[in-house]
Design a protein around this motif. Structure first.
Motif, PDB file in Angstrom:
ATOM      1  N   LYS A 140      41.531  42.403  42.351  1.00 21.22           N
ATOM      2  CA  LYS A 140      42.884  42.932  42.265  1.00 21.22           C
ATOM      3  C   LYS A 140      43.006  44.190  43.112  1.00 21.22           C
ATOM      4  CE  LYS A 140      44.344  41.518  37.604  1.00 21.22           C
ATOM      5  NZ  LYS A 140      44.778  42.043  36.275  1.00 21.22           N
ATOM      6  N   ASN A 142      45.899  47.207  43.317  1.00 19.05           N
ATOM      7  CA  ASN A 142      47.129  47.714  42.699  1.00 19.05           C
ATOM      8  C   ASN A 142      47.698  46.704  41.707  1.00 19.05           C
ATOM      9  OD1 ASN A 142      46.896  50.070  44.214  1.00 19.05           O
ATOM     10  ND2 ASN A 142      48.166  49.261  45.874  1.00 19.05           N
ATOM     11  N   ASP A 143      46.801  46.154  40.862  1.00 19.92           N
ATOM     12  CA  ASP A 143      47.139  45.260  39.753  1.00 19.92           C
ATOM     13  C   ASP A 143      47.624  43.871  40.190  1.00 19.92           C
ATOM     14  OD1 ASP A 143      46.513  47.280  37.871  1.00 19.92           O
ATOM     15  OD2 ASP A 143      48.492  48.160  38.160  1.00 19.92           O
ATOM     16  N   GLN A 144      47.441  43.522  41.455  1.00 20.67           N
ATOM     17  CA  GLN A 144      47.808  42.190  41.934  1.00 20.67           C
ATOM     18  C   GLN A 144      46.570  41.506  42.514  1.00 20.67           C
ATOM     19  OE1 GLN A 144      51.087  42.073  44.668  1.00 20.67           O
ATOM     20  NE2 GLN A 144      50.904  39.885  45.060  1.00 20.67           N
ATOM     21  N   VAL A 146      44.421  39.572  44.903  1.00 20.14           N
ATOM     22  CA  VAL A 146      44.530  39.386  46.352  1.00 20.14           C
ATOM     23  C   VAL A 146      43.399  38.526  46.920  1.00 20.14           C
ATOM     24  CG1 VAL A 146      45.779  41.546  46.719  1.00 20.14           C
ATOM     25  CG2 VAL A 146      43.265  41.541  46.808  1.00 20.14           C
ATOM     26  N   ILE A 378      47.487  30.748  41.120  1.00 15.13           N
ATOM     27  CA  ILE A 378      47.158  31.920  41.937  1.00 15.13           C
ATOM     28  C   ILE A 378      46.172  31.543  43.035  1.00 15.13           C
ATOM     29  CG2 ILE A 378      45.976  34.154  41.906  1.00 15.13           C
ATOM     30  CD1 ILE A 378      47.144  34.560  39.079  1.00 15.13           C
TER      31      ILE A 378
END
Length: 388
Positions: A140, A142-144, A146, A378
């Motif tokens: 992750k 910034n909390d996403q 990737v 995802i």
């Protein structure tokens, strides 16, 4: 070592293994909610599985076998193979939360008991051994999410408990998504080439085995409602103690005096108090891990692990939150390590930079750890991203 084709060996094992396949969903008997990270053991084989966030696991058996379901917060449960007759089988576990753990007064200080457990576990741990592992990692920024990678790995563990060595043989692997230049394997905090050494030598318990630890931590031995033969050592930082100190829960077999599970995490309130001091450098904001061990007749081995590492770092004058979640599921083991050549050995610290190479959908067929529907979506989205 003999020059046997690793690819030929893997294909041969895949083609001639019996294929019994079905799914299970593990739920709480009272709430009906799914239970995550239930360890599932096939009692007639060496195979292991783990439930995902949805309580799901896909079971691939090499022969008919009853399954044993274990979770620290629930009573262990064995299901006969004849009862697993559906394509999707629901299994319900009974919580042990209602059974309060009782504090045990011991002659020795709990830290001394823990040291004895570590020493005895080191003597009992099975070496040499080949651990067939499914490993997966979510990254992750910034909390996403990737980036994602996973793979089938053989850890060839040899040496002895005082000098553990291992070679890594990667059967298949895949990587999807894009990593920025500020996310490198040097920052991840663990190394595949010494991670088994750390687990098998119980090095993560080092911080609570020092003489200073008694000044910073409270130690208690309590009963373990899930199993009358098991006790738990709870180790918690004292309120006045400073620093990134973890809470520990060590489950052990009180008759055999070996460690069966280690849970550790830094409490959210402690992290929040320290958070402001993290913003100026590469500092950890999240740290937790779990090791589960199994005793199968005379074989004492690692069954599954989870590590979560989160840190904040500055890149081009901007603060970024990086988080890596790593799961390892030991899907099979063998006391005999197989022959291989040095060119088959993986020397890297992480799979993040290893070229994707696979010959079947191992993540559904051999992983022992099924991705949830959301996770698959995802992964599919990341797969569609082209590297610049």
């Amino acid at each position: 070592m003999k020059k046997i084709s690793l690819f030929f060996l893997l294909i041969t094992n895949f083609l001639f293994a019996q294929n019994i396949e079905f799914n299970v969903i593990v739920k709480d008997v009272l709430t009906g909610l799914p239970i995550e990270e239930v360890t599932i053991k096939a009692l007639n084989t060496n195979q292991g599985f783990l439930t995902n966030k949805a309580g799901e696991a896909v079971i691939h058996l090499t022969q008919e076998s009853p399954l044993k379901f274990e979770h620290f917060a629930y009573k262990s449960y064995i299901v006969k193979f004849s009862e697993l007759d559906k394509k999707v089988n629901e299994v319900y576990l009974e919580s042990n939360v209602k059974q309060l753990a009782e504090v045990i007064v011991t002659k020795d200080h709990p830290q001394e008991i823990l040291q004895k457990l570590v020493d005895n576990s080191l003597q009992k741990i099975t070496i040499p051994i080949n651990l067939k592992v499914y490993l997966r990692e979510f990254y992750k920024k910034n909390d996403q999410i990737v980036f994602f990678n996973d793979g089938l790995i053989n850890f060839q563990v040899f040496g002895n408990s005082k000098n553990i060595k291992n070679d890594i043989l990667v059967e298949q692997n895949r990587s999807v998504g894009i990593l920025d230049e500020d996310i490198t394997e040097e920052l991840l905090g663990y190394d595949l080439n010494n991670i088994i050494e750390n687990y098998y030598q119980f090095k993560y318990l080092g911080e609570i085995l020092t003489s200073k630890a008694k000044k910073n931590y409270d130690f208690q031995v309590v009963t373990y409602p899930n199993n009358e033969n098991y006790y738990m050592i709870k180790v918690s930082p004292l309120l006045e103690a400073n620093g990134i100190l973890s809470d520990f829960a060590i489950v052990y077999d009180n008759t055999k005096m070996i460690i069966m599970e280690i849970n550790s995490m830094v409490a959210a309130n402690r992290l929040e108090e320290l958070r402001q001091s993290f913003l100026s450098s590469n500092k950890i904001f999240k740290l937790e891990f779990r090791n589960t061990f199994q005793l199968d007749n005379d074989v004492y081995y690692l069954a599954n692990t989870k590590e979560v590492i989160g840190f904040e770092k500055k890149h081009k004058k901007k603060s970024r939150r990086i988080e890596v979640k790593n799961h390892m599921v030991i899907t099979n083991f063998d006391k005999k390590i197989f022959d291989y050549t040095d060119k088959n050995v993986f020397k890297g610290k992480s799979l993040i930079n290893k070229k994707t190479q696979f010959f079947n959908n191992y993540w559904d067929m051999e992983s022992g750890f099924l991705s949830t529907k959301e996770e698959k979506e995802i992964i599919d989205q990341l797969s569609s991203i082209e590297n610049p």
